[in-house]
Design a protein around this motif. Structure first.
Motif, mmCIF file in Angstrom:
data_model
loop_
_atom_site.group_PDB
_atom_site.id
_atom_site.type_symbol
_atom_site.label_atom_id
_atom_site.label_comp_id
_atom_site.label_asym_id
_atom_site.label_seq_id
_atom_site.Cartn_x
_atom_site.Cartn_y
_atom_site.Cartn_z
ATOM 1 N N LYS A 85 0.938 -1.375 0.059
ATOM 2 C CA LYS A 85 0.001 -0.128 -0.081
ATOM 3 C C LYS A 85 0.966 1.278 -0.013
ATOM 4 O O LYS A 85 0.334 2.172 -0.522
ATOM 5 C CB LYS A 85 -1.005 0.094 1.284
ATOM 6 C CG LYS A 85 -2.176 1.030 1.019
ATOM 7 C CD LYS A 85 -3.237 0.845 1.721
ATOM 8 C CE LYS A 85 -4.305 1.832 1.452
ATOM 9 N NZ LYS A 85 -5.091 2.051 2.801
ATOM 10 N N ARG A 86 2.065 1.105 0.436
ATOM 11 C CA ARG A 86 2.744 2.131 0.516
ATOM 12 C C ARG A 86 3.217 2.935 -0.831
ATOM 13 O O ARG A 86 3.358 4.035 -1.180
ATOM 14 C CB ARG A 86 4.172 2.093 1.144
ATOM 15 C CG ARG A 86 4.882 0.983 0.573
ATOM 16 C CD ARG A 86 6.465 0.948 1.504
ATOM 17 N NE ARG A 86 7.195 -0.003 0.849
ATOM 18 C CZ ARG A 86 6.950 -1.312 1.041
ATOM 19 N NH1 ARG A 86 6.146 -1.658 1.957
ATOM 20 N NH2 ARG A 86 7.859 -2.210 0.604
ATOM 21 N N VAL A 187 -2.774 -4.740 16.505
ATOM 22 C CA VAL A 187 -3.599 -4.611 15.564
ATOM 23 C C VAL A 187 -3.005 -4.014 14.137
ATOM 24 O O VAL A 187 -1.941 -3.487 14.117
ATOM 25 C CB VAL A 187 -4.692 -3.291 15.855
ATOM 26 C CG1 VAL A 187 -5.470 -2.649 14.707
ATOM 27 C CG2 VAL A 187 -5.578 -3.745 17.234
ATOM 28 N N ALA A 189 -2.276 -2.548 10.559
ATOM 29 C CA ALA A 189 -2.647 -1.457 9.582
ATOM 30 C C ALA A 189 -1.859 -1.801 8.228
ATOM 31 O O ALA A 189 -2.106 -2.768 7.812
ATOM 32 C CB ALA A 189 -2.440 -0.008 10.035
ATOM 33 N N MET A 190 -1.054 -0.853 7.713
ATOM 34 C CA MET A 190 -0.445 -1.150 6.715
ATOM 35 C C MET A 190 0.916 -1.876 6.383
ATOM 36 O O MET A 190 1.405 -2.106 5.697
ATOM 37 C CB MET A 190 0.253 0.499 6.357
ATOM 38 C CG MET A 190 -0.294 0.760 4.909
ATOM 39 S SD MET A 190 0.327 2.241 4.319
ATOM 40 C CE MET A 190 -1.265 3.337 4.828
ATOM 41 N N GLU A 191 1.308 -2.486 7.917
ATOM 42 C CA GLU A 191 2.545 -3.189 7.880
ATOM 43 C C GLU A 191 2.021 -4.913 7.564
ATOM 44 O O GLU A 191 2.947 -5.502 6.992
ATOM 45 C CB GLU A 191 3.020 -3.235 9.367
ATOM 46 C CG GLU A 191 2.144 -4.017 10.350
ATOM 47 C CD GLU A 191 1.049 -3.287 10.978
ATOM 48 O OE1 GLU A 191 0.800 -2.175 10.497
ATOM 49 O OE2 GLU A 191 0.555 -3.777 12.114
ATOM 50 N N GLU A 195 3.829 -8.942 9.817
ATOM 51 C CA GLU A 195 4.595 -8.100 10.865
ATOM 52 C C GLU A 195 3.882 -7.925 12.050
ATOM 53 O O GLU A 195 4.403 -7.821 13.075
ATOM 54 C CB GLU A 195 4.886 -6.924 10.043
ATOM 55 C CG GLU A 195 5.979 -6.171 10.955
ATOM 56 C CD GLU A 195 6.238 -4.903 10.264
ATOM 57 O OE1 GLU A 195 6.429 -4.638 9.098
ATOM 58 O OE2 GLU A 195 6.700 -3.788 11.032
#
Lengths: 273, 273
Positions: A85-86, A187, A189-191, A195
């Motif tokens: 996503k990055r 939680v 998210a983008m990781e 990870e």
């Protein structure tokens, strides 16, 4: 079976990383309609043997991809596999016009972004095909899926995790979390899930991974996926329970998945949300 | 001022890690009523010079702490500073009876756990004192607090982040997240703010940190805290914008905080939720 799927000719498979595009290409190849793979990023080399042809896209351009699909004469598109996503923030091989288009979108969370991409394909007369129906055998059933039964404590963790996930996934930034004894450890998210699992293990071993998709999520382009790698990550992190949404989670490489669950004594359960 | 606070005698300060207990002890010492510090974990050595006395608790026992407070003749208790949450799962110096008591609680999220501890103190006739009012100068005001003004892009990120945080913090597992261009990069759970900031920086530099407490959170025992360390972490991670809830966030070591914000060109804003 062949007759029913005869309409699936000239399908473009817009493929990101991981085993999901491989499972889909395999299903299409077995039906006699191997896809034309448009490969984004590090796609799996197995796709070569399963596709009509593989067209690598070293630099992502929405306009370029659309013209490629049209030039290949494809009327149907399947979107599958992970794209970091990055990249959409300029941190990857994405061309400036595509980044500018993304910036015009009213929202850029997972749901909105994928919805906008699907809408763009549809506006050019392409049909976005729900891949879920191509690989029914890969969908998680309800109940114990692999490895051992969950313990009583793990059952409680699963229930607690589902309760949190139900309120979390509509925020559209991640699909999984780790809970332990009535508290949230980590939680996503983008990781990404792997990870997050490693992080939860560093905080302390134990705990249950819960993965779930948002209720209104379009199953055509973003079904949660687990596979052997998920279990390897969990084993390394010391987590031994995984709960996924039944009917709406793809389990990749089911045989190896089952072996690993047994080997590491991991409990994998499918739940109805 | 002294007269108004004369009732604050024989106060026990149940102190965890960080600078917050130091700021509170300093405020009490300046008022002529230095606290009796009950030190959990690695408390700051500065407490020695600010306290009536420091009583280290090498092994946490709720019953032991209660008896200690009573033996010291304290009628008031202040809870401040960080205690690693993994301790409550048996990963730290906590005695078996206390762990067993925690296991009997109906829920163990941040809100429930702290609420149960406060209720336990109150049931023994102790008053839990809201430390927020002891350090009014440390509370974040509205508007630009330190460093430069936020850019237009950062203002948008702050608004987006507040929108997500409002729905996230009631789930009671973390108080901060990092957003970037309309998407969530990282969400804090048990790893803490600093590790989350570092992770967001690894995914890509940039982005805005938003920190907020839940609407019904009891300000006596869990106000979000930022300080020089937060800005050092942000600078190292390449994040340059921090938004905190005005009136409900403690800013530690304000002078050094302001210097660091300027030095690293970080924008710090206080917002009303």
């Amino acid at each position: 079976m062949e007759g029913r799927c005869a309409s699936l000719t000239k399908t473009a498979l817009l493929a990101g990383e991981g085993l999901l595009p491989v499972a889909i290409a395999q299903s299409l190849a077995l039906r006699g309609t191997p896809p034309t793979v448009i490969a984004l990023g590090n796609t799996n080399p197995l796709l070569e043997s399963l596709a009509e042809r593989v067209l690598p896209v070293p630099r992502i351009s929405m306009d370029g991809i659309l013209r490629l699909i049209e030039r290949e004469g494809c009327k149907q598109v399947i979107l599958a596999g992970a794209v970091p996503k990055r990249w959409i923030f300029g941190g990857g091989p994405v061309d400036p016009e595509t980044l500018a288009w993304i910036r015009t979108l009213p929202s850029r969370d997972d749901h909105a972004l994928l919805g906008s991409i699907v809408a763009l394909f549809q506006s050019r007369g392409l049909e976005v095909v729900p891949y879920r129906l191509l690989i029914p055998e890969a969908l998680a059933p309800e109940g114990t899926i692999a490895g051992r039964e969950p313990t009583e404590e793990e059952r409680e963790e699963i229930l607690y995790g589902i309760g949190i996930a139900r309120r979390l996934v509509p925020l559209s930034f991640g699909q999984s979390l780790v809970v332990r004894a009535g508290a949230v450890v980590a939680v996503e998210a983008m990781e990404g899930t792997d990870e997050m699992i490693a992080r939860a293990g560093r905080i302390f071993p134990g705990g249950t991974v819960v993965k779930m998709m948002r209720p209104d999520q379009d199953e055509r382009f973003d079904v949660p996926t687990v596979g052997p790698q998920t279990l390897e990550c969990m084993a390394q992190a010391g987590l031994a329970c995984l709960a996924v949404e039944a009917g709406r989670t793809v389990i990749l490489d089911r045989e190896r998945f089952g072996q690993l669950a047994k080997e590491h004594s991991i409990s994998v359960t499918g739940f109805l949300p």
